[in-house]
Enzyme design. Structure first.
Site, PDB file in Angstrom:
ATOM      1  N   ASP A 286      31.939 -42.202   9.813  1.00  0.00           N
ATOM      2  CA  ASP A 286      31.824 -42.849   8.512  1.00  0.00           C
ATOM      3  C   ASP A 286      30.504 -42.500   7.834  1.00  0.00           C
ATOM      4  O   ASP A 286      29.521 -42.137   8.480  1.00  0.00           O
ATOM      5  CB  ASP A 286      31.890 -44.372   8.661  1.00  0.00           C
ATOM      6  CG  ASP A 286      33.283 -44.876   8.987  1.00  0.00           C
ATOM      7  OD1 ASP A 286      34.167 -44.055   9.296  1.00  0.00           O
ATOM      8  OD2 ASP A 286      33.483 -46.103   8.946  1.00  0.00           O
TER       9      ASP A 286
ATOM     10  N   HIS B 218      29.488 -43.165  13.281  1.00  0.00           N
ATOM     11  CA  HIS B 218      28.890 -42.854  11.982  1.00  0.00           C
ATOM     12  C   HIS B 218      28.065 -41.571  12.034  1.00  0.00           C
ATOM     13  O   HIS B 218      27.580 -41.179  13.093  1.00  0.00           O
ATOM     14  CB  HIS B 218      27.986 -44.002  11.525  1.00  0.00           C
ATOM     15  CG  HIS B 218      28.715 -45.279  11.238  1.00  0.00           C
ATOM     16  ND1 HIS B 218      29.143 -46.126  12.242  1.00  0.00           N
ATOM     17  CD2 HIS B 218      29.093 -45.854  10.075  1.00  0.00           C
ATOM     18  CE1 HIS B 218      29.762 -47.170  11.711  1.00  0.00           C
ATOM     19  NE2 HIS B 218      29.747 -47.029  10.401  1.00  0.00           N
TER      20      HIS B 218
END
Length: 358
Positions: free
Chosen positions: A164, A318
């Site tokens: 992400d 992430h």
């Protein structure tokens, strides 16, 4: 650009196997993102190149305006998009998008009785008193509710690999590692970040990365109006399409902030597959939240790796900073050693069970 009919709800999409990574460039959804004068699959054929300061002296974007997109004048690349890091002004939303939302609502299925959330004193986004977010009609993922259409569990033995918040400065190291190890990951990207870091966006493409949506400015969707959600998702899809020629098929809501109202817009206007997660690396908390460290995140992920392979892992990771990338690079050898089948999102979903909760 013409209005499109509502997209087909995911629950009726037929065979889940061999899921395509992107939407057909000639589909009704794709037509929402093809700027006037351009052709399907030809990113900004008549516009400034990604990351350029402006147009060449001979550049005229288009001579006849048939849409409410920018046209008829020279224009900087960044000026094609809303201001970064904030919710787009809905008055600038293309009319074709608002028409598609209206058509989806008219077709039926819009969830009534789902109120907006507001931030409490602690910064948590909560529904009004008396609303149970964990059940219908709300079905909020942060409250533990998943729908059959959510990609939640990966198939047995599969690690659905996605990151992400990119692109970021840390994307360079991540994509170099991915290329070195001959794997492919999905990148759930923030549209504003693409505008700010076009070189890293191109590095994701060069690494064989799968492009997915993480909205324009990473807001809590449940607190936004329908029109704001439309703009957040739509502008992220637009900047991805403009600069790759690809229409995304997958999206992950920021903070996992998802309820039936948000699902409806993503799935019935933009025909997106909604991605949640069943494991959390907690790398997003490094280094400032809850005393989280790289080692704590590594230990967290290793506990999943050494656990059951049924269901598979759809893990929240992430590319937010170098610390997040270090966590992944450290645990990658554990993924391999323990025999996990590492796949990007469409490849993971194609393998088995449509990602349905088990």
């Amino acid at each position: 650009m013409a209005a499109t009919a509502a997209a087909v709800p995911m629950d009726t999409r037929g065979n889940p196997h061999n899921v395509e990574p992107y939407q057909d460039n000639h589909s009704d959804v794709a037509k929402l993102f093809i700027r006037a004068g351009d052709k399907p699959g030809k990113p900004l054929a008549k516009g400034p190149q990604i990351g350029s300061a402006g147009a060449s002296p001979s550049f005229v974007y288009i001579t006849v305006c048939k849409s409410d997109f920018f046209c008829g004048r020279q224009i900087e690349w960044k000026a094609l998009y809303p201001s970064v890091e904030k919710v787009p002004d809905v008055s600038t939303t293309p009319k074709s998008w608002t028409a598609a939302l209206a058509a989806a609502k008219e077709a039926g299925g819009y969830p009534s009785g789902v109120p907006l959330t507001t931030a409490d004193a602690s910064g948590n986004y909560v529904y009004p008193a008396g609303v149970n977010p964990s059940v219908e009609p709300v079905c909020s993922f942060p409250s533990g509710c998943n729908k059959a259409s959510d990609f939640y569990n990966a198939p047995d033995g599969v690690l659905a690999l996605s990151f992400d918040d990119g692109p970021t400065a840390a994307t360079t190291n991540l994509t170099n590692f991915i290329k070195k190890n001959h794997i492919s990951a999905s990148h759930n990207m923030i549209g504003s970040h693409i505008v700010e870091l076009p070189t890293q966006f191109q590095q994701i493409i060069a690494s064989g990365g799968h492009l997915s949506v993480h909205t324009w400015s990473h807001q809590h969707n449940s607190a936004l109006t329908d029109e704001q959600i439309l703009a957040e998702i739509g502008w992220c899809m637009q900047v991805i399409y403009d600069n790759s020629g690809l229409v995304p098929k997958f999206w992950r809501p920021p903070f996992g902030d998802l309820d039936n109202r948000v699902r409806f817009i993503a799935e019935n206007v933009f025909n997106l597959i909604t991605l949640t997660w069943n494991r959390d690396s907690r790398d997003w908390a490094i280094p400032s939240l809850f005393d989280q460290t790289i080692q704590k995140s590594v230990d967290e992920v290793r506990s999943y790796v050494n656990g059951s392979k049924s269901p598979g892992m759809n893990i929240l990771e992430h590319e937010l900073n170098d610390a997040c990338v270090t966590v992944f690079e450290t645990v990658y050898r554990d993924y391999v050693k323990d025999g996990w089948d590492i796949r990007n999102l469409p490849d993971a979903l194609s393998k088995g069970n449509n990602g349905k909760k088990q």
